[in-house]
Design a protein around this motif. Sequence first.
Motif, short mmCIF file in Angstrom:
data_model
loop_
_atom_site.label_atom_id
_atom_site.label_comp_id
_atom_site.label_asym_id
_atom_site.label_seq_id
_atom_site.Cartn_x
_atom_site.Cartn_y
_atom_site.Cartn_z
N GLY A 137 -38.40 41.40 12.27
CA GLY A 137 -37.23 40.99 13.05
C GLY A 137 -35.93 41.00 12.27
N ASP A 142 -40.15 32.77 19.03
CA ASP A 142 -40.14 34.16 18.58
C ASP A 142 -41.35 34.41 17.70
OD1 ASP A 142 -39.32 36.75 18.26
OD2 ASP A 142 -37.75 36.31 16.80
N HIS A 152 -31.09 34.49 13.85
CA HIS A 152 -30.98 34.13 15.27
C HIS A 152 -29.79 33.23 15.51
CE1 HIS A 152 -34.33 36.22 16.79
NE2 HIS A 152 -35.29 35.38 16.46
N THR A 169 -33.97 39.50 21.82
CA THR A 169 -33.22 38.29 21.49
C THR A 169 -32.11 38.01 22.49
OG1 THR A 169 -33.63 38.92 19.21
CG2 THR A 169 -32.12 37.10 19.57
MG MG Z 1 -36.62 39.94 17.20
#
Ligand code: MG
Length: 720
Positions: free
Chosen positions: A576, A417, A354, A324
């Motif tokens: 994630g 992503d 994010h 990231t």
């Molecule tokens: Mg990730």
Amino acid sequence: MTAPPLPHRFGGGLYTERPPVTRLALGPDVLAAPLADLGRVTPSVARRLSAFGLHTVGDLIDHFPRRYEDFRDRKAIRDLKVGEEATVRGMVVRVRAGRTARRRVDIVTAVLSDDTGALEAVWFNQGYLMKVLTEGMRLSLRGTFRPQGRRLQFLVKGHEILEEGDGEGVHTEGVVPVYPAGEQVSAKLLRALLHELAPVMRRLPDPLPARLRVRERLPSRADAVTAVHLPRTLAEARPARDRLVLEELLLMQIGLLLHKQEQQCRVRAPAFSAPSGLARAFLDTLPFELTEHQSAALEELEADLQREAPMRRLLQGDVGSGKTVVALYCLVRAAEAGLQGVLLAPTETLAAQHAETAVGLAGALVPTELVTASLTARERRSALARIAAGETRLAVGTHALLQEDVRFRALGLLVVDEQHRFGVEQRDALVRRAERDGVAPHVLHMTATPIPRTLALTVFGDLDVTTIAGLPAGRRPVVTRVVEEDRREAGYDFVRKQIARGRQAYVVCPAIDESESISAATAVAEAERLQRGPFRAARVAVAHGQLKPTDRDAVMRAFKNGEVDVLVATSLVEVGIDVPNATVMIIEGAERFGLAQLHQLRGRVGRGRERSYCLLFATAETGASQARLEALLETTDGFELADRDLEIRGEGQVMGARQAGRSDLKLARLARDRTALLRARELAADLLAADPGLRDAVHAPLADAVRDAFGEELAWLLKA
Ligand code: MG
Ligand code: ADP
């Protein structure tokens, strides 16, 4: 009504009395000729072949054997040994029909003699043979001598009728190819048809340029195809197969590289100028040092961003490897270049995470907006207005960002992503909408599903690949244990101790038969059971796919904020999600998960400095699940696990949707043909470097073959 023509050479009415000659003119179109043009293929056989997926002569020639049987051990009748399979030849002396006493199974027996003696051959359940076998006929039989009462019988596994002047038998003698067959299409039929096609095979043109063939020491296509279908020895089949595998992989690699060329030639991307203040400020304020691999990845991406050729790159790295921050750097670079960036995530939780990371690390530098489905109509309108006006420099969001009404002032970079969760078309649509005057954004894909190099070269062969190997410093591999049923209590005890030390835990329940509602109910029941029992003193919450996104998000958030000790969830625990304080994970029914999924799940822990644990609660184990769990215990390296997974499952299932049509290989097997694949990639790159559109006359057959394999998609590129 006239009687149908008698079955002739092979049982079951597959053939008529028509002569066995190929009626095909051996012209250039022979490969496109329908199989019905073959001498002995009746309309009904043609229909069955068609239903099996074989329509033309070319299809049939491309239908390769799965393996071979070596029937070169032909014996005289006198030399046959009991229990030993062998082939014999002889003349039919007498044929008789009968039935077994109890089960009323048809039996056909025939006495067969050769110069050394006679035997009694027996067939079960093949009554039609009474119409086929006649006295005086020459037969070749494959089978085994076995005692039957006081006599010896030859139990027939395969037979064929030898015609006058016939050389070696096709089905029972010599090296016999075994074809993938179907209910309506026997291996024997395929073998017989391919045998007839020998003259066609011997004249097949070769798409590979002569120079390459000589340098790589490859047999001609004609020789290779002939040897694969009609090998005289096993030793001959092997190099023939290798040559065809290389050809198949080469065509695929050329196709993929051409596709990449096409993408990079059709449009330009905005070349970012060299990094300056904003980028430096971003790197300077990071709360950690980038690892060596992160820095190397960053450099590769930086080089792409400064080019006019649009970046089409896959950034892969194991879960927790720190992708990231690398992507964020690129997004900061877009803002610095006066452009906008998009960071797409597959779920609301991930998008929110994010956005939070982005704001935390770059918020002071880059005006950021979160766009998800949970915005109100009003919020959405104003967010989209800011994006369209160019005020927003970084838009983070879910599918909500892919909709028609989302407009950018100047999109410079799209980061996706967990790219496999998005449809290729959706993604491409966004890129096309953002395209203006022949300028399109750079695109970076990220995946935490490590892809073995072989697959990366096939499924993602049109992307460049950057890999972040290893994890940030200070991470320790997750300690993984299989916990059997009788140790369950001890497992809970261990988790309680972690909670007592202020840590958090995941409990993952298996998804049941693809039914989210049942899985959800199971997770809810499990959460209740745990809250009442083993985790009485802890705060237990549950997340599953039936919750409204906002509710699920609230649960995830509470967990992230430390307000929940134990999060019970179905396997949807977001890929994630980043909760460094979660140090232990229980996976219930671990034997029911795939290897890649287990690895992904395990990646939710081990994200902080504390030692982390993964407890695999497993019950009865099948061979394959055993192999998976063992692999998981042995290594935490996602790439190695991906390779193992490829071996256990085969390439077809590893990637899911995107590979459709791409990894659809007829002959090559990625797990086995790695070396050939790498070589094919090199050769393809060399060929295209020397002759970018394959326009040189010597490459015409090759260009044709690529066009055939890839259809119209690439046709225009290859047109001279
Ligand atoms: Mg990730
Ligand atoms: P992934 O590759 O799975 O997306 P993330 O980017 O979410 O991984 O990173 C995982 C965690 O590691 C995050 O908490 C992130 O802040 C942290 N991290 C990333 N790079 C480093 C680094 N170089 N040193 C220490 N921690 C890092």
